[in-house]
Design a protein around this motif. Structure first.
Motif, PDB file in Angstrom:
ATOM      1  N   ILE A  74      33.825  50.008  43.951  1.00 30.63           N
ATOM      2  CA  ILE A  74      34.409  48.665  43.889  1.00 30.63           C
ATOM      3  C   ILE A  74      34.648  48.327  42.417  1.00 30.63           C
ATOM      4  O   ILE A  74      33.689  48.286  41.636  1.00 30.63           O
ATOM      5  N   PRO A  75      35.910  48.079  42.034  1.00 26.59           N
ATOM      6  CA  PRO A  75      36.166  47.667  40.647  1.00 26.59           C
ATOM      7  C   PRO A  75      35.487  46.324  40.333  1.00 26.59           C
ATOM      8  O   PRO A  75      35.209  45.526  41.233  1.00 26.59           O
ATOM      9  N   GLU A  76      35.240  46.096  39.067  1.00 22.93           N
ATOM     10  CA  GLU A  76      34.588  44.869  38.613  1.00 22.93           C
ATOM     11  C   GLU A  76      35.383  43.641  39.047  1.00 22.93           C
ATOM     12  O   GLU A  76      36.617  43.661  39.064  1.00 22.93           O
ATOM     13  N   VAL A  77      34.658  42.583  39.381  1.00 19.35           N
ATOM     14  CA  VAL A  77      35.295  41.312  39.761  1.00 19.35           C
ATOM     15  C   VAL A  77      35.077  40.294  38.641  1.00 19.35           C
ATOM     16  O   VAL A  77      34.128  40.404  37.868  1.00 19.35           O
ATOM     17  N   PRO A  78      35.960  39.282  38.550  1.00 17.70           N
ATOM     18  CA  PRO A  78      35.746  38.226  37.548  1.00 17.70           C
ATOM     19  C   PRO A  78      34.465  37.445  37.835  1.00 17.70           C
ATOM     20  O   PRO A  78      33.971  37.438  38.966  1.00 17.70           O
ATOM     21  N   SER A  79      33.949  36.781  36.803  1.00 16.06           N
ATOM     22  CA  SER A  79      32.741  35.981  36.991  1.00 16.06           C
ATOM     23  C   SER A  79      32.837  34.609  36.332  1.00 16.06           C
ATOM     24  O   SER A  79      31.904  33.817  36.444  1.00 16.06           O
ATOM     25  N   GLU A  80      33.924  34.315  35.664  1.00 12.94           N
ATOM     26  CA  GLU A  80      34.089  33.028  34.991  1.00 12.94           C
ATOM     27  C   GLU A  80      35.433  32.407  35.358  1.00 12.94           C
ATOM     28  O   GLU A  80      36.438  33.115  35.441  1.00 12.94           O
ATOM     29  N   TRP A  81      35.392  31.103  35.540  1.00 18.21           N
ATOM     30  CA  TRP A  81      36.599  30.327  35.818  1.00 18.21           C
ATOM     31  C   TRP A  81      36.526  29.032  35.026  1.00 18.21           C
ATOM     32  O   TRP A  81      35.462  28.677  34.514  1.00 18.21           O
ATOM     33  N   SER A  82      37.633  28.308  34.960  1.00 14.75           N
ATOM     34  CA  SER A  82      37.657  27.085  34.151  1.00 14.75           C
ATOM     35  C   SER A  82      37.357  25.830  34.963  1.00 14.75           C
ATOM     36  O   SER A  82      37.480  24.731  34.442  1.00 14.75           O
ATOM     37  N   GLY A  83      36.962  25.979  36.210  1.00 13.58           N
ATOM     38  CA  GLY A  83      36.622  24.832  37.031  1.00 13.58           C
ATOM     39  C   GLY A  83      36.941  25.078  38.488  1.00 13.58           C
ATOM     40  O   GLY A  83      37.453  26.134  38.870  1.00 13.58           O
ATOM     41  N   VAL A  84      36.646  24.092  39.303  1.00 11.10           N
ATOM     42  CA  VAL A  84      36.795  24.211  40.753  1.00 11.10           C
ATOM     43  C   VAL A  84      38.248  24.481  41.150  1.00 11.10           C
ATOM     44  O   VAL A  84      38.525  25.377  41.948  1.00 11.10           O
ATOM     45  N   LEU A  85      39.168  23.715  40.591  1.00  8.71           N
ATOM     46  CA  LEU A  85      40.577  23.897  40.943  1.00  8.71           C
ATOM     47  C   LEU A  85      41.041  25.302  40.582  1.00  8.71           C
ATOM     48  O   LEU A  85      41.716  25.963  41.376  1.00  8.71           O
ATOM     49  N   ASN A  86      40.654  25.782  39.409  1.00 10.69           N
ATOM     50  CA  ASN A  86      41.015  27.137  38.990  1.00 10.69           C
ATOM     51  C   ASN A  86      40.479  28.182  39.966  1.00 10.69           C
ATOM     52  O   ASN A  86      41.179  29.144  40.304  1.00 10.69           O
ATOM     53  N   VAL A  87      39.254  27.992  40.440  1.00  6.49           N
ATOM     54  CA  VAL A  87      38.679  28.938  41.409  1.00  6.49           C
ATOM     55  C   VAL A  87      39.550  29.004  42.660  1.00  6.49           C
ATOM     56  O   VAL A  87      39.886  30.094  43.147  1.00  6.49           O
ATOM     57  N   PHE A  88      39.950  27.852  43.174  1.00  2.00           N
ATOM     58  CA  PHE A  88      40.737  27.861  44.413  1.00  2.00           C
ATOM     59  C   PHE A  88      42.180  28.301  44.189  1.00  2.00           C
ATOM     60  O   PHE A  88      42.787  28.912  45.080  1.00  2.00           O
ATOM     61  N   GLU A  89      42.713  28.052  43.014  1.00  2.16           N
ATOM     62  CA  GLU A  89      44.051  28.589  42.709  1.00  2.16           C
ATOM     63  C   GLU A  89      44.000  30.111  42.660  1.00  2.16           C
ATOM     64  O   GLU A  89      44.895  30.783  43.182  1.00  2.16           O
ATOM     65  N   GLU A  90      42.933  30.670  42.066  1.00  3.06           N
ATOM     66  CA  GLU A  90      42.754  32.118  42.042  1.00  3.06           C
ATOM     67  C   GLU A  90      42.499  32.658  43.454  1.00  3.06           C
ATOM     68  O   GLU A  90      42.938  33.755  43.793  1.00  3.06           O
ATOM     69  N   THR A  91      41.798  31.881  44.258  1.00  2.00           N
ATOM     70  CA  THR A  91      41.554  32.274  45.649  1.00  2.00           C
ATOM     71  C   THR A  91      42.872  32.371  46.408  1.00  2.00           C
ATOM     72  O   THR A  91      43.106  33.343  47.138  1.00  2.00           O
ATOM     73  N   LEU A  92      43.753  31.387  46.233  1.00  2.00           N
ATOM     74  CA  LEU A  92      45.046  31.425  46.918  1.00  2.00           C
ATOM     75  C   LEU A  92      45.867  32.628  46.465  1.00  2.00           C
ATOM     76  O   LEU A  92      46.444  33.339  47.302  1.00  2.00           O
ATOM     77  N   LYS A  93      45.912  32.882  45.161  1.00  2.00           N
ATOM     78  CA  LYS A  93      46.641  34.061  44.660  1.00  2.00           C
ATOM     79  C   LYS A  93      46.088  35.331  45.299  1.00  2.00           C
ATOM     80  O   LYS A  93      46.838  36.228  45.691  1.00  2.00           O
ATOM     81  N   HIS A  94      44.763  35.391  45.372  1.00  2.00           N
ATOM     82  CA  HIS A  94      44.127  36.571  45.953  1.00  2.00           C
ATOM     83  C   HIS A  94      44.480  36.707  47.440  1.00  2.00           C
ATOM     84  O   HIS A  94      44.820  37.804  47.895  1.00  2.00           O
ATOM     85  N   GLU A  95      44.416  35.616  48.179  1.00  2.39           N
ATOM     86  CA  GLU A  95      44.748  35.689  49.611  1.00  2.39           C
ATOM     87  C   GLU A  95      46.209  36.083  49.825  1.00  2.39           C
ATOM     88  O   GLU A  95      46.526  36.806  50.771  1.00  2.39           O
ATOM     89  N   GLU A  96      47.084  35.633  48.952  1.00  4.87           N
ATOM     90  CA  GLU A  96      48.500  36.047  49.041  1.00  4.87           C
ATOM     91  C   GLU A  96      48.635  37.546  48.797  1.00  4.87           C
ATOM     92  O   GLU A  96      49.429  38.222  49.455  1.00  4.87           O
ATOM     93  N   GLU A  97      47.824  38.082  47.877  1.00  5.07           N
ATOM     94  CA  GLU A  97      47.820  39.524  47.635  1.00  5.07           C
ATOM     95  C   GLU A  97      47.257  40.271  48.846  1.00  5.07           C
ATOM     96  O   GLU A  97      47.791  41.317  49.238  1.00  5.07           O
ATOM     97  N   VAL A  98      46.212  39.745  49.444  1.00  3.88           N
ATOM     98  CA  VAL A  98      45.657  40.380  50.647  1.00  3.88           C
ATOM     99  C   VAL A  98      46.707  40.392  51.765  1.00  3.88           C
ATOM    100  O   VAL A  98      46.854  41.390  52.473  1.00  3.88           O
ATOM    101  N   THR A  99      47.444  39.305  51.907  1.00  2.00           N
ATOM    102  CA  THR A  99      48.517  39.262  52.904  1.00  2.00           C
ATOM    103  C   THR A  99      49.528  40.377  52.645  1.00  2.00           C
ATOM    104  O   THR A  99      49.945  41.075  53.567  1.00  2.00           O
ATOM    105  N   ARG A 100      49.895  40.561  51.378  1.00  3.68           N
ATOM    106  CA  ARG A 100      50.835  41.631  51.020  1.00  3.68           C
ATOM    107  C   ARG A 100      50.256  43.000  51.405  1.00  3.68           C
ATOM    108  O   ARG A 100      50.960  43.849  51.965  1.00  3.68           O
ATOM    109  N   LEU A 101      48.970  43.201  51.135  1.00  3.44           N
ATOM    110  CA  LEU A 101      48.330  44.473  51.468  1.00  3.44           C
ATOM    111  C   LEU A 101      48.274  44.703  52.981  1.00  3.44           C
ATOM    112  O   LEU A 101      48.533  45.822  53.454  1.00  3.44           O
ATOM    113  N   ILE A 102      47.912  43.668  53.732  1.00  4.08           N
ATOM    114  CA  ILE A 102      47.866  43.787  55.198  1.00  4.08           C
ATOM    115  C   ILE A 102      49.260  44.106  55.736  1.00  4.08           C
ATOM    116  O   ILE A 102      49.423  44.976  56.604  1.00  4.08           O
TER     117      ILE A 102
END
Length: 169
Positions: A74-102
């Motif tokens: 498993i490649p390294e994952v990030p561990s720092e974000w600039s706040g709650v909104l940033n975490v969820f914006e990164e989550t959405l980007k990630h889920e969009e990438e997962v959709t592309r992979l699926i």
């Protein structure tokens, strides 16, 4: 009948991606715990459990089809974000990438005329629609109060109650 080798390869790659996603969300959970937001930490821990479930569902499917599961590091994952909104914006980007992979997995199964796998993957396609919509709603809520104040407190309190329940097969 044994699973097609190209389908097996793409599903193995997806298993690795699902485990990476699990680590990603567990890292976010730890970030929230360290920042005094136990409800948000719980929400991300449930995401971790969901992603682990997804990986295991694919792993079991390959085994059921007489294939071979190969687990990569498993490649390294990030561990720092600039706040709650940033975490969820990164989550959405990630889920969009997962959709592309699926969708890529589905495309390979279609190309290989592996109808059983196309059918199996439809659950994941549907799951991704739900994941993106849920995270989008959370981002909308966070933006309403700029990710601060009473709204953040209320969301944190609400997110403490989220639990993981494995979907019925």
């Amino acid at each position: 009948m044994a699973i097609n080798k190209n389908v097996e390869k793409i599903l193995n790659e997806q298993i690795n991606a699902e485990f990476w996603s699990a680590y990603f969300y567990l890292s976010m959970s730890n970030y929230f715990n360290a920042n005094g937001m136990p409800g948000f930490a719980n929400w991300m821990k449930v995401q971790f459990e969901e992603e682990t479930f997804h990986a295991m569902k694919m792993l079991d499917y390959i085994n059921e089809r007489a294939g071979r599961v190969i687990l990569d590091p498993i490649p390294e994952v990030p561990s720092e974000w600039s706040g709650v909104l940033n975490v969820f914006e990164e989550t959405l980007k990630h889920e969009e990438e997962v959709t592309r992979l699926i969708n890529g997995c589905v495309n390979v199964a279609i190309e290989e005329k592996d109808h059983a796998t196309v059918n199996f993957l439809q659950w994941f396609v549907d799951e991704q629609v739900e994941e993106e919509a849920t995270v989008g709603e959370i981002i909308d809520q966070l933006r309403m109060f700029e990710g601060k104040g009473h709204g953040l407190y209320m969301m944190d309190k609400d997110f403490k109650t989220r639990t993981f329940t494995a979907p019925a097969e």
